[in-house]
Enzyme design. Structure first.
Site, PDB file in Angstrom:
ATOM      1  N   PHE B   9       0.844  -1.095   0.060  1.00 33.73           N
ATOM      2  CA  PHE B   9      -0.074  -0.011  -0.125  1.00 33.73           C
ATOM      3  C   PHE B   9       0.949   1.266   0.012  1.00 33.73           C
ATOM      4  O   PHE B   9       0.450   2.304   0.652  1.00 33.73           O
ATOM      5  CB  PHE B   9      -0.921  -0.199   1.206  1.00 33.73           C
ATOM      6  CG  PHE B   9      -2.342   0.570   1.010  1.00 33.73           C
ATOM      7  CD1 PHE B   9      -3.005   0.460  -0.402  1.00 33.73           C
ATOM      8  CD2 PHE B   9      -2.680   1.614   1.993  1.00 33.73           C
ATOM      9  CE1 PHE B   9      -4.362   1.162  -0.349  1.00 33.73           C
ATOM     10  CE2 PHE B   9      -4.026   2.091   1.610  1.00 33.73           C
ATOM     11  CZ  PHE B   9      -4.599   1.950   0.552  1.00 33.73           C
ATOM     12  N   THR B  89       4.154  -4.825  -3.737  1.00 33.12           N
ATOM     13  CA  THR B  89       4.736  -4.763  -2.768  1.00 33.12           C
ATOM     14  C   THR B  89       6.229  -4.063  -3.415  1.00 33.12           C
ATOM     15  O   THR B  89       6.310  -4.034  -4.591  1.00 33.12           O
ATOM     16  CB  THR B  89       5.208  -5.873  -1.908  1.00 33.12           C
ATOM     17  OG1 THR B  89       5.931  -6.877  -2.930  1.00 33.12           O
ATOM     18  CG2 THR B  89       3.911  -6.322  -1.035  1.00 33.12           C
ATOM     19  N   LYS B 118       8.405  -6.100 -10.111  1.00 33.93           N
ATOM     20  CA  LYS B 118       9.511  -6.803 -11.043  1.00 33.93           C
ATOM     21  C   LYS B 118      10.398  -7.649 -10.796  1.00 33.93           C
ATOM     22  O   LYS B 118      10.680  -8.865 -11.044  1.00 33.93           O
ATOM     23  CB  LYS B 118      10.567  -5.798 -11.440  1.00 33.93           C
ATOM     24  CG  LYS B 118       9.987  -4.744 -12.489  1.00 33.93           C
ATOM     25  CD  LYS B 118      11.346  -3.764 -13.072  1.00 33.93           C
ATOM     26  CE  LYS B 118      11.797  -2.770 -11.769  1.00 33.93           C
ATOM     27  NZ  LYS B 118      10.571  -1.893 -11.743  1.00 33.93           N
ATOM     28  N   GLU B 142       1.463  -6.442 -16.782  1.00 34.45           N
ATOM     29  CA  GLU B 142       1.841  -5.233 -17.594  1.00 34.45           C
ATOM     30  C   GLU B 142       2.651  -3.943 -16.966  1.00 34.45           C
ATOM     31  O   GLU B 142       3.367  -3.505 -17.477  1.00 34.45           O
ATOM     32  CB  GLU B 142       0.343  -4.725 -17.993  1.00 34.45           C
ATOM     33  CG  GLU B 142       0.576  -3.504 -19.091  1.00 34.45           C
ATOM     34  CD  GLU B 142       0.921  -4.013 -20.610  1.00 34.45           C
ATOM     35  OE1 GLU B 142       0.378  -4.918 -21.015  1.00 34.45           O
ATOM     36  OE2 GLU B 142       2.078  -3.403 -20.971  1.00 34.45           O
ATOM     37  N   GLY B 147       5.663   1.129 -17.308  1.00 36.92           N
ATOM     38  CA  GLY B 147       4.391   2.029 -16.570  1.00 36.92           C
ATOM     39  C   GLY B 147       3.468   1.956 -17.446  1.00 36.92           C
ATOM     40  O   GLY B 147       2.645   1.006 -17.636  1.00 36.92           O
ATOM     41  N   GLU B 203      16.045   8.822  -7.312  1.00 31.86           N
ATOM     42  CA  GLU B 203      16.250   8.829  -5.993  1.00 31.86           C
ATOM     43  C   GLU B 203      17.537   9.124  -5.327  1.00 31.86           C
ATOM     44  O   GLU B 203      18.402   9.620  -5.837  1.00 31.86           O
ATOM     45  CB  GLU B 203      16.267   7.139  -5.708  1.00 31.86           C
ATOM     46  CG  GLU B 203      15.183   6.279  -6.319  1.00 31.86           C
ATOM     47  CD  GLU B 203      14.023   5.987  -5.638  1.00 31.86           C
ATOM     48  OE1 GLU B 203      14.196   6.073  -4.387  1.00 31.86           O
ATOM     49  OE2 GLU B 203      13.161   5.748  -6.217  1.00 31.86           O
ATOM     50  N   LYS B 218      13.957  -4.966 -16.448  1.00 33.76           N
ATOM     51  CA  LYS B 218      12.614  -5.073 -17.261  1.00 33.76           C
ATOM     52  C   LYS B 218      12.855  -5.972 -18.444  1.00 33.76           C
ATOM     53  O   LYS B 218      12.122  -6.551 -19.018  1.00 33.76           O
ATOM     54  CB  LYS B 218      12.318  -3.475 -17.547  1.00 33.76           C
ATOM     55  CG  LYS B 218      11.702  -2.676 -16.368  1.00 33.76           C
ATOM     56  CD  LYS B 218      11.647  -1.451 -16.746  1.00 33.76           C
ATOM     57  CE  LYS B 218      10.899  -0.824 -15.455  1.00 33.76           C
ATOM     58  NZ  LYS B 218      11.386   0.637 -15.350  1.00 33.76           N
TER      59      LYS B 218
END
Lengths: 166, 330
Positions: B9, B89, B118, B142, B147, B203, B218
């Site tokens: 969440f 998560t 991933k 997907e 994204g 980040e 990916k």
């Protein structure tokens, strides 16, 4: 320059040497020798295709010398470099022996560095070079790129390859 | 009535909850009636078989930074009856946990899985795909690649029947932002990275993005799920963008090129790599900003190019909801 000479040799020992001996005498570097046994002539001679790297000015003398050795020179042509691509190098390009980096491509006989544009921002800062390589065909171009990548890995130079070989 | 559980969440989980809330009516017309019976995060969760009040759950999470303690995701999987889990998560590409266990336990029970995570797919795609098959469950992912940019279902559904020769793409928006800004501003990598951090595009520790790790993960998912390969993360040849100089763009531009971080898989050529590449400036992959793009080379359709937003909670929610609709379209 890179040239291909096609000679016709009798199918006897020692014939090939007659064609090859003048090449070293004129400072040529033999890249490949290919016996075209499937194209044997009516007089039972074997066409042999010899590819060499040699100073452009000495080509005529070389051909003359091979003929003097009693070898039939059927044809000779400059090899056209048909596949070309540009790559970007980032790193200490000059101080890691640029001459050596280029020579590793040029000495293959099938590929050459044909253009280079270097940008050096400041001393001790990495430089950037756009290197253009030409090769005899796309397969050889890929091999030249691999050689360049390996050389640059040794010298801690980043290689940026094109998305596609055009 | 479709019973949904949301595991995770954070930004994505909350984005999904918001979309389920705000688009409830239009989604019902597409997939029929649905309710969320559980929402969990790393510390706890809310379970209600009659339907969790998502607005309230979002409010609690935002106020307390966490959901009420006393419940774990595994408790939910073991004891609650639900049809589909939305596994969002945190990604870990080394061991895939905790998502890997969540997905495995759901698939074992025949529960469909929709994920943006991933990690589990990079670590164990073929095992999870087998597990799904054996238990007559569906694994939808997907949201793991690109994204909101459609690629997984695009290839699986719309390009079905094509042989996929190669896929080349920009799969990391952070790197693309940095490179396209360097191209425009002629500033150093460090300067643009600082700007990207300030804007929240990079980040605090940007390694995962700028060293090509995210794009490589990916690429592994693409290679295994869309091209029938069986490759691991370590099989990817990987070069990041940290050594690229502003002069590199100038020199490249003189010849009509720009530089982008490209993830490429080509089966015939045996290529699996992420590296900066020279791109002709008019090429469809020469895109700017945080966008993602992919060029898919096929036998029948020729080249197909897609471009879209590669990150963001709403954009990721778009991909997750599209998977949900694909599973349950009436």
């Amino acid at each position: 320059m890179l040239i291909t000479i096609v000679v016709e040799l009798k199918d006897q020992p020692g014939q090939l040497l007659k064609a090859l001996e003048p090449i070293s005498r004129f400072g040529g570097n033999i890249v490949s020798v290919y016996h075209q046994r499937d194209k044997i002539t009516p007089l039972k001679r074997i066409p042999v295709e010899i590819t060499i790297q040699i100073d452009e000015k000495r080509v005529n003398d070389l051909i003359e010398a091979i003929r003097k050795n009693g070898v039939i020179v059927r044809s000779y042509n400059e090899v056209r470099l048909t596949a070309t691509t540009s790559l970007l190098l980032i790193g200490h390009i000059i101080h890691t022996d640029l001459g050596d980096t280029i020579n590793r491509i040029d000495s293959t006989g099938f590929a050459e560095v044909v253009d280079m544009h270097i940008s050096m921002p400041q001393l001790n800062q990495p430089s950037t070079a756009m290197v253009t390589i030409s090769a005899t065909n796309e397969e050889k171009l890929k091999r030249a790129i691999e050689i360049l990548k390996n050389t640059c890995r040794e010298k801690d130079i980043t290689v940026i390859e094109p998305l596609e070989l055009q | 009535m479709i019973k949904i559980a949301i595991f995770g969440f954070g930004a994505v989980g909350q984005g999904v909850a918001e979309v389920l809330l705000t688009k409830r009516d239009s989604l019902r017309r597409l997939i029929g009636d649905f309710k969320v019976v559980a929402v969990t995060d790393s510390r706890g969760g809310i379970v209600d078989e009659n339907g969790v009040d998502l607005a309230k759950a979002l409010e609690i999470k935002r106020k307390n930074k966490r959901l009420p303690e006393g419940i774990t995701t595994l408790d939910v999987i073991e004891s609650l009856d639900f049809d589909v889990c939305i596994e969002v998560t945190v990604t870990n590409i080394e061991h895939g946990e905790p998502g890997l266990t969540h997905i495995r336990e759901c698939l074992k029970r025949g529960i469909n899985v929709v994920t943006s995570n991933k990690g589990p797919l990079v670590v164990a795609y073929s095992k999870l795909a087998d597990l799904a098959d054996r238990n007559d469950a569906k694994l939808m992912f997907e949201a793991t690649v690109g994204g909101a940019m459609p690629i997984i279902k695009l290839v699986k559904n719309d390009l079905a029947g094509n042989e996929i020769y190669a896929i080349k793409g920009i799969l990391n928006g952070t790197c693309n932002y940095i490179l396209s800004r360097m191209e425009k501003e002629k500033l150093s990598y460090d300067q643009i990275l600082a700007e990207a951090k300030e804007l929240g595009i990079a980040e605090a520790d940007p390694t995962y993005d700028v060293e090509g790790i995210d794009a490589a993960a990916k690429l592994v998912i693409i290679a295994n799920s869309l091209m029938g390969m069986n490759v691991k993360f370590d099989d990817v040849e990987r070069v990041g963008i940290t050594k690229i100089t502003p002069e590199a763009f100038e020199v490249a531009m003189d010849k009509g090129y720009t530089i982008r971080l490209i993830a490429e898989v080509d089966r015939a050529e045996g290529v699996l790599r992420v590296s900066p590449r020279l791109i002709p400036i008019q090429h469809p992959l020469a895109i700017s900003g945080t966008l993602n793009a992919a060029l898919i080379k096929t036998d029948l359709a020729g080249d197909v190019v897609v471009v879209g937003k590669g990150a963001g909670s709403k954009e990721t929610a778009s991909a997750i909801v599209s998977d949900l609709v694909e599973l349950y379209r009436c």
